[in-house]
Design an enzyme around this catalytic site. Structure first.
Site, PDB file in Angstrom:
ATOM      1  N   TYR A 187     -22.311 -60.129   5.306  1.00  0.00           N
ATOM      2  CA  TYR A 187     -21.225 -60.990   5.775  1.00  0.00           C
ATOM      3  C   TYR A 187     -21.631 -61.818   6.995  1.00  0.00           C
ATOM      4  O   TYR A 187     -20.785 -62.387   7.662  1.00  0.00           O
ATOM      5  CB  TYR A 187     -19.985 -60.146   6.082  1.00  0.00           C
ATOM      6  N   ASP A 232     -21.018 -46.829   4.494  1.00  0.00           N
ATOM      7  CA  ASP A 232     -22.428 -46.695   4.168  1.00  0.00           C
ATOM      8  C   ASP A 232     -23.037 -48.081   4.214  1.00  0.00           C
ATOM      9  O   ASP A 232     -22.518 -48.972   3.558  1.00  0.00           O
ATOM     10  CB  ASP A 232     -22.714 -46.008   2.815  1.00  0.00           C
ATOM     11  N   TYR A 269     -11.204 -59.945   0.414  1.00  0.00           N
ATOM     12  CA  TYR A 269     -10.627 -59.221   1.558  1.00  0.00           C
ATOM     13  C   TYR A 269     -11.408 -59.511   2.837  1.00  0.00           C
ATOM     14  O   TYR A 269     -10.930 -59.225   3.927  1.00  0.00           O
ATOM     15  CB  TYR A 269     -10.586 -57.714   1.276  1.00  0.00           C
ATOM     16  N   ARG A 270     -12.595 -60.113   2.712  1.00  0.00           N
ATOM     17  CA  ARG A 270     -13.500 -60.271   3.849  1.00  0.00           C
ATOM     18  C   ARG A 270     -14.583 -61.216   3.370  1.00  0.00           C
ATOM     19  O   ARG A 270     -14.890 -61.242   2.184  1.00  0.00           O
ATOM     20  CB  ARG A 270     -14.088 -58.889   4.111  1.00  0.00           C
TER      21      ARG A 270
END
Ligand code: ADP
Length: 525
Positions: A91, A150, A470-471
Site C-alpha cells: 500500500y 502477518d 477497504y484500503r
C-alpha cells in the site's frame, strides 16, 4: 535533495534547522541514502517521475516533539506524512502520497505504557511493533494474547489505523481500538472517548465517551497524528483447535456461506476464514483460471472435473479458541450445521491444550496463535505486490459474481494465466468478505504500467458491482475515493470541509485517502 513544492530552498533549510533543534540533529534525515528508506521499494511507479519521494524525515521520541514538529510545519507550510513503523507493504510502505512531504517517523516512540491482563487491553505508542508487544507480554507472563498482522514487524497502531486484519477473534484491528491520543494540526493534544475527561479510569475500557464519537476521524485519515492507542486484547485461551469443512459442488457455496454467516454472526465461529478451492487449485495447474472465464469451462464441466478427481469444489479451515470443552462443542456444532449440505465432508485438525508443542510448519497457525512471525513471506511468490482489496457481501452469490466479473476483465485485458491469482475471499471483518489480490510489481516499467491499468480497471469493475476497496496504495487514493461517489461525493466534500477546519494550512498528510487541503485540491488526479 527535493524541497516540498511551493517552499523555497531557504525556507526549507530554516525549517530543517528548527526541526533539528526540536528533536536533535541526528534525528532529521536529508541524505539520499537515508531518504531512500522512505520510498516504496515496490512502487508501481518505480523509476518514473510519478514515484512518490520525501524531502526529509524526522523521528521524534516524545509527544512534545511531535507538537513542535507540527508547529514548525505550520509556520513554513511544510507538508508532513506520518508513519508508525512504515511497513505498509503493498500500500506504499513508508512513502508519502504527496511528493516532497517530510516523513514524521514515529518508530522511536516505542513505549508500551500498559498491558492489563485483568480487563485485557494494552496501551501503546506508534513505534511499538507486534514483536515488541509480544515479547513484553511473554517476559512478564501476562495472560493475554495479541492479534498480529502477518507479517508481524509492523505496528499495532499503524495497522489498526489502516483497518488491517489478523487471524484470531480480535482480527478486526480497528474494532479493537479503545481510546486515542492525537496531536492535532495546531499542535494541541486531544484524547478521545473517556480520555476526554481528566484522570479517566476507563479510557481504554469504554469506547464512547460523551457526545459525537470522533475516533474514526483519525483512521485512514490526515486529521491528526496518533501518539497513543488503547487496544483490546484477548484473554489467553486455554485451548485451540481447528478443522476443515469441504463441500462438493459449485452451487454448494450458497448454503455454505449462509451457514458460515449464521455461525459467524452467532459468535460460534470467530476467527478469520480463507475460502479455498481444491478443485480450482487443480484446474489452475492444468492451465485454467481461478476466475470464471467467458471462454473457460462451464460450472457444470468443473463440477464433473471435481467428481472425476474426487476434489471438493470449496473448502475452509475453521479455528477455535477457548476452553477445550467449549471449542470441542463448537466444532461439533459447526459439523452438524454444515452436515446439512449434501456431500459435505469434515476433517479434524490440530487440537491443543496450552501449554502445548504446536505445529511450527504452518506460518498462518503461528499468527493464529497470537505469535508474530515473518513466515508469511515464505508463502508469497517473491517480488513486491500492489494490494487490491475490495469488500463484498458474505454470500455465495457475491463470490460467484466476483469470479465472473474479474474473469471477464481478465479476458478483456488478455492477461496471461501466470498473472492470475486466487481471488477467493477472507473474513477479516464481521459481516462482510474481502478479496485480497496482489498485482506483481517489478523494475520493469512496461509491466508496472500494465499492472496500474489492471488496477484501475479492477477498481472500476468492482464499483460497477457495488463493491469498493477497504484500503489502498498511496498512488491510487484519489481513484478509490472517486468510487465513494454517493450524492455527488458528499463524503469527500464532508471530509474536505473538516480538513479545512482542523488543518487550515494543509500540513498533515496531503492526499491521504483522497483528502486534499484546499491549497492542493487541484492536485487531485
Ligand atoms: P505499520 O506500522 O503497521 O507498518 P505504517 O506506519 O506503514 O503501518 O502506517 C500505515 C499508514 O497509516 C500510514 O501510511 C499513515 O497514513 C497512517 N498512520 C500510521 N501511523 C500513524 C499515526 N501515528 N497517526 C496518523 N496516521 C498514521
Amino acid at each position: 535533495m527535493a524541497t516540498p513544492p511551493g517552499v523555497s530552498a531557504r525556507d526549507f533549510a530554516r525549517a530543517l534547522d528548527e526541526l533539528r533543534n526540536a528533536v536533535g540533529r541526528e534525528w532529521v534525515f536529508t541524505s539520499d541514502e537515508d531518504l531512500n528508506l522512505y520510498r516504496d521499494a515496490y512502487s508501481p511507479f518505480k523509476g518514473e517521475a510519478e514515484d512518490r519521494v520525501p524531502s526529509a524525515a524526522v523521528a521524534p521520541t516524545t509527544v512534545e516533539q511531535v507538537q513542535a514538529i507540527v508547529r514548525i510545519a505550520n509556520a513554513h507550510r511544510i507538508p508532513l506524512w506520518t508513519i508508525s513503523t512504515g511497513r505498509n507493504l503493498g500500500y506504499g510502505g513508508s512513502a508519502p502520497a504527496y511528493s516532497g512531504s517530510v516523513i514524521v517517523d514515529l518508530k522511536r516512540m516505542n513505549r508500551i505504557i500498559e498491558v492489563n491482563d485483568k480487563t485485557h487491553y494494552a496501551v501503546v505508542e506508534p513505534g511499538v511493533s507486534y514483536f515488541d508487544l509480544y515479547r513484553y507480554i511473554q517476559e512478564r507472563g501476562l495472560k493475554v494474547w495479541i492479534d498480529p498482522a502477518d507479517p508481524g514487524w509492523g505496528s499495532p497502531v499503524g495497522n489498526a489505523l489502516e483497518r488491517g486484519g489478523g487471524r484470531t477473534p480480535m482480527r478486526d484491528h480497528w474494532n479493537a481500538v479503545c481510546g486515542l491520543e492525537v496531536v492535532l494540526a495546531n499542535g494541541e493534544i486531544l484524547r478521545t472517548g473517556m480520555g476526554a475527561m481528566e484522570n479517566s479510569e476507563v479510557w481504554h475500557q469504554y469506547k464512547y465517551g460523551f457526545g459525537p464519537l470522533v475516533d474514526g476521524l483519525f483512521s485512514q485519515s490526515n486529521f491528526g497524528i496518533v501518539t497513543r492507542m488503547g487496544l483490546w486484547l484477548m484473554p489467553s485461551p486455554e485451548g485451540y483447535r481447528d478443522g476443515r469443512v469441504n463441500v462438493a459442488q459449485h452451487d454448494d457455496l450458497v448454503p455454505f456461506m449462509e451457514t458460515y454467516a449464521y455461525l459467524m454472526n452467532s459468535d460460534i465461529l470467530r476467527g478469520t476464514m480463507l475460502l479455498e478451492s481444491p478443485l480450482l487449485n487443480y484446474h489452475v495447474t492444468q492451465g485454467g483460471s481461478f476466475f470464471e472465464m467467458p471462454n473457460g469451462p462451464s460450472t457444470t464441466e468443473l463440477d464433473r472435473l471435481a467428481r472425476e478427481r474426487n476434489l471438493p469444489y470449496w473448502s475452509a479451515e475453521f479455528r477455535f479458541w477457548g476452553p477445550p470443552k467449549v471449542i470441542d462443542a463448537q466444532w461439533e456444532y459447526v459439523k452438524e450445521k454444515f452436515g446439512a449440505i449434501r456431500g459435505s465432508t469434515f476433517a479434524d485438525g490440530r487440537r491443543y491444550v496450552f501449554p502445548a508443542d504446536v505445529d511450527q510448519n504452518d506460518p498462518t497457525l503461528t499468527v493464529a496463535l497470537g505469535t508474530p512471525s515473518l513466515g508469511v513471506f515464505g508463502l508469497l511468490q517473491g517480488g513486491g505486490h500492489l494490494g487490491f482489496s475490495p469488500i463484498i457481501p458474505m454470500t455465495g452469490d457475491a463470490v460467484f459474481r466476483a469470479q465472473k466479473a474479474f474473469g471477464r476483465l481478465y479476458a478483456e485485458l488478455a492477461l496471461p494465466a501466470a498473472n492470475q491469482f486466487a481471488a477467493l475471499p477472507w473474513s477479516y471483518n464481521p459481516r462482510a468478505l474481502v478479496l485480497l489480490f496482489g498485482l506483481p510489481m517489478s523494475r520493469d516499467r512496461e509491466q508496472n504500467r500494465q499492472s496500474r491499468e489492471i488496477f484501475e480497471r479492477l477498481v472500476e469493475v468492482s464499483a460497477e458491482n457495488g463493491w469498493a476497496e477497504y484500503r489502498t496504495h498511496i498512488a491510487f487514493m484519489d481513484k478509490v475515493a472517486e468510487m465513494y461517489s454517493y450524492n455527488d461525493h458528499a463524503m469527500r466534500r464532508f471530509h474536505e470541509k473538516l480538513k479545512d477546519a482542523v488543518d487550515p494550512n494543509g500540513i498533515l498528510s496531503p492526499g491521504k485517502s483522497g483528502i486534499w487541503p484546499q491549497r492542493l485540491r487541484t492536485n487531485r488526479d
